[in-house]
Scaffold this motif. Structure first.
Motif, PDB file in Angstrom:
ATOM      1  N   ASP A 214       0.854  -1.188   0.000  1.00  0.00           N
ATOM      2  CA  ASP A 214       0.000   0.000   0.000  1.00  0.00           C
ATOM      3  C   ASP A 214       0.890   1.238   0.000  1.00  0.00           C
ATOM      4  O   ASP A 214       1.544   1.549   0.997  1.00  0.00           O
ATOM      5  N   LEU A 215       0.918   1.922  -1.114  1.00  0.00           N
ATOM      6  CA  LEU A 215       1.704   3.142  -1.253  1.00  0.00           C
ATOM      7  C   LEU A 215       0.810   4.240  -1.814  1.00  0.00           C
ATOM      8  O   LEU A 215      -0.172   3.969  -2.495  1.00  0.00           O
ATOM      9  N   ARG A 216       1.181   5.485  -1.484  1.00  0.00           N
ATOM     10  CA  ARG A 216       0.432   6.630  -2.005  1.00  0.00           C
ATOM     11  C   ARG A 216       1.393   7.532  -2.769  1.00  0.00           C
ATOM     12  O   ARG A 216       2.538   7.719  -2.366  1.00  0.00           O
ATOM     13  N   ILE A 217       0.910   8.079  -3.855  1.00  0.00           N
ATOM     14  CA  ILE A 217       1.759   8.920  -4.689  1.00  0.00           C
ATOM     15  C   ILE A 217       1.017  10.199  -5.046  1.00  0.00           C
ATOM     16  O   ILE A 217      -0.211  10.225  -5.146  1.00  0.00           O
ATOM     17  N   LYS A 218       1.785  11.277  -5.229  1.00  0.00           N
ATOM     18  CA  LYS A 218       1.248  12.473  -5.865  1.00  0.00           C
ATOM     19  C   LYS A 218       2.322  13.019  -6.794  1.00  0.00           C
ATOM     20  O   LYS A 218       3.518  12.951  -6.509  1.00  0.00           O
ATOM     21  N   PHE A 219       1.864  13.520  -7.930  1.00  0.00           N
ATOM     22  CA  PHE A 219       2.771  14.085  -8.921  1.00  0.00           C
ATOM     23  C   PHE A 219       2.767  15.598  -8.830  1.00  0.00           C
ATOM     24  O   PHE A 219       1.729  16.222  -8.593  1.00  0.00           O
ATOM     25  N   ASN A 220       3.926  16.202  -9.019  1.00  0.00           N
ATOM     26  CA  ASN A 220       4.031  17.641  -9.221  1.00  0.00           C
ATOM     27  C   ASN A 220       4.075  17.888 -10.722  1.00  0.00           C
ATOM     28  O   ASN A 220       4.833  17.229 -11.438  1.00  0.00           O
ATOM     29  N   TYR A 221       3.257  18.817 -11.182  1.00  0.00           N
ATOM     30  CA  TYR A 221       3.160  18.997 -12.629  1.00  0.00           C
ATOM     31  C   TYR A 221       2.941  20.469 -12.974  1.00  0.00           C
ATOM     32  O   TYR A 221       2.635  21.299 -12.130  1.00  0.00           O
ATOM     33  N   LEU A 222       3.103  20.741 -14.275  1.00  0.00           N
ATOM     34  CA  LEU A 222       3.030  22.108 -14.791  1.00  0.00           C
ATOM     35  C   LEU A 222       2.125  22.118 -16.005  1.00  0.00           C
ATOM     36  O   LEU A 222       2.147  21.193 -16.821  1.00  0.00           O
ATOM     37  N   ASN A 223       1.301  23.168 -16.148  1.00  0.00           N
ATOM     38  CA  ASN A 223       0.446  23.302 -17.325  1.00  0.00           C
ATOM     39  C   ASN A 223       1.263  23.911 -18.461  1.00  0.00           C
ATOM     40  O   ASN A 223       1.890  24.965 -18.289  1.00  0.00           O
ATOM     41  N   PHE A 224       1.255  23.235 -19.618  1.00  0.00           N
ATOM     42  CA  PHE A 224       2.153  23.634 -20.707  1.00  0.00           C
ATOM     43  C   PHE A 224       1.403  23.685 -22.025  1.00  0.00           C
ATOM     44  O   PHE A 224       0.594  22.814 -22.332  1.00  0.00           O
ATOM     45  N   ASP A 225       1.692  24.725 -22.829  1.00  0.00           N
ATOM     46  CA  ASP A 225       1.113  24.881 -24.166  1.00  0.00           C
ATOM     47  C   ASP A 225       2.137  24.363 -25.175  1.00  0.00           C
ATOM     48  O   ASP A 225       3.066  25.062 -25.554  1.00  0.00           O
ATOM     49  N   TYR A 226       1.949  23.114 -25.615  1.00  0.00           N
ATOM     50  CA  TYR A 226       2.935  22.474 -26.485  1.00  0.00           C
ATOM     51  C   TYR A 226       3.021  23.141 -27.848  1.00  0.00           C
ATOM     52  O   TYR A 226       4.095  23.282 -28.420  1.00  0.00           O
ATOM     53  N   GLN A 227       1.883  23.533 -28.411  1.00  0.00           N
ATOM     54  CA  GLN A 227       1.894  24.053 -29.771  1.00  0.00           C
ATOM     55  C   GLN A 227       2.621  25.385 -29.883  1.00  0.00           C
ATOM     56  O   GLN A 227       3.127  25.723 -30.941  1.00  0.00           O
ATOM     57  N   ASN A 228       2.673  26.129 -28.787  1.00  0.00           N
ATOM     58  CA  ASN A 228       3.376  27.412 -28.796  1.00  0.00           C
ATOM     59  C   ASN A 228       4.637  27.404 -27.945  1.00  0.00           C
ATOM     60  O   ASN A 228       5.288  28.441 -27.782  1.00  0.00           O
TER      61      ASN A 228
END
Length: 397
Positions: A214-228
């Protein structure tokens, strides 16, 4: 039927690229005035032959290559052509060295030009390069842990599978103790896909993922505009906890992949950028073959694929991705054939080129028996390598 169609399409594509290669040799041979016995697609017994006044055009049993047969002093005429009278000035040895060199280089250079044309055209038409392992971030599989976690955090029914970049993660056990964490990059220094994958693979081999149920995870992430190519928000978000109940959930490769990260699509801002990227891609594809050959000397035969492997890989690409991906695969094969034929190893074009200029420098031709012996050794080695690689491709090794 779909599998049969994709295999036939892939084989047809490979034969098309080989045909262009041989046409390069053929056109220069005709232009230089050489006596061309035959233009053949495939090897082995002839299945279909069109007999021209001088040149025979044939399709042979094994569709794994082709050749252009030219009159030479050191080689006997083909069977059935022994009685033909060939002017001495039309034999290969009589041609000036620069014409012989152009004939030798024509096939590989046609492959290079074909690869550049295909890849740059696809990049410029779509302004995108799919599955780019050297670009920022990743795509998220809708069935994966990362996608589900970010979707829940963002409070949306569905999210853009390439609208976020993973910057790291934290893992806690049921007692609330931090068991593992990793940082792939930052908002200022965005991580590329290969770096993310390698860190996942390295970290997830740790003992804690086999011990803990039993493990718990959370991701740190960033919102990114790939096309630009722009970060939408420099604020790093932390997803909510998600529960993991078995070690299989940590697998990056294999049938139980549930983290759910894939190589992203690189979007080009301008046609000029896409065109330059096409040239770079062809260069990478060409050098990739040299790296594969280098692996052979390290005992890793799996790095190299023969015609069967190319057809299998190309058919898989045709079946599961877009036409653009399939065309890029054709471009990669053409670039590989360019580099392969440039290798200075008998009986490849690269060796013939070196042989021609060695004779020019010495002002003396190499003894015909020596030539035949060198070619025989080279052909034997290439045939053995072909058999080994083909067996490996057939058994899926």
């Amino acid at each position: 039927m779909t599998i049969v169609f994709t295999l036939l399409l892939s084989l047809g594509s490979l034969l098309f690229i080989v045909t262009l290669h041989e046409l390069g040799h053929f056109c220069v041979a005709k232009w230089s005035g050489a006596y061309v016995y035959e233009f053949a697609l495939g090897f082995g017994p002839r299945l279909l032959t069109f007999k021209g006044k001088e040149t025979w055009f044939s399709i042979r049993l094994l569709p794994l290559g082709g050749f252009v047969s030219i009159a030479m002093e050191a080689v006997d005429p083909p069977k059935g052509r022994e009685e033909e009278i060939v002017p001495e000035n039309r034999k290969m040895e009589a041609l000036p060295t620069w014409k012989r060199s152009l004939f030798i280089l024509a096939g590989p250079l046609v492959n290079l030009g074909t690869a550049i044309l295909i890849v740059t055209t696809v990049f410029m038409a779509t302004l995108a390069k799919p599955n780019d392992m050297g670009f920022y971030g990743q795509r998220l599989a809708s069935t994966g842990i990362a996608y589900k976690l970010i979707k829940e955090q963002e409070g949306q029914e569905d999210i853009d599978d390439q609208g976020y970049i993973l910057l790291g993660y934290e893992v806690y056990d049921t007692k609330g103790e931090l068991r593992d964490k990793a940082e792939f990059g930052t908002a200022e220094q965005l991580p590329i896909y290969s770096n993310i994958v390698y860190k996942f693979i390295d970290n997830f081999q740790k003992d804690i993922y086999q011990e803990q149920k039993d493990l718990r995870i959370k991701f740190n992430y960033l919102n990114f505009d790939y096309q630009n190519h722009k970060v939408k928000s420099s604020q790093v978000s932390s997803g909510k906890w998600t529960q993991l109940s078995k070690p299989d959930d940590w697998q990056i490769q294999g049938k139980n992949t549930t983290v759910g990260i894939m190589a992203p699509t690189r979007y080009f801002l301008t046609r000029q950028e896409a065109y330059r990227a096409g040239w770079r891609q062809v260069g990478q594809d060409s050098l990739g073959l040299l790296k594969a050959f280098g692996q052979i000397f390290k005992g890793n035969i799996h790095a190299l694929s023969g015609p069967v492997g190319l057809v299998k890989g190309s058919s898989q690409t045709t079946n599961v991705t877009t036409p653009a991906s399939f065309l890029l695969g054709m471009g990669a094969i053409s670039a590989n054939l360019f580099m392969f034929n440039f290798l200075p190893f008998p009986p490849l074009d690269g060796y013939k080129f070196c042989e021609a200029w060695w004779e020019k420098a010495r002002k003396k031709e190499i003894n015909s028996k020596v030539k035949i012996g060198i070619t025989a050794v080279g052909v034997s080695f290439m045939l053995l390598l072909f058999i080994i690689v083909t067996i490996k491709d057939l058994i899926g090794g």
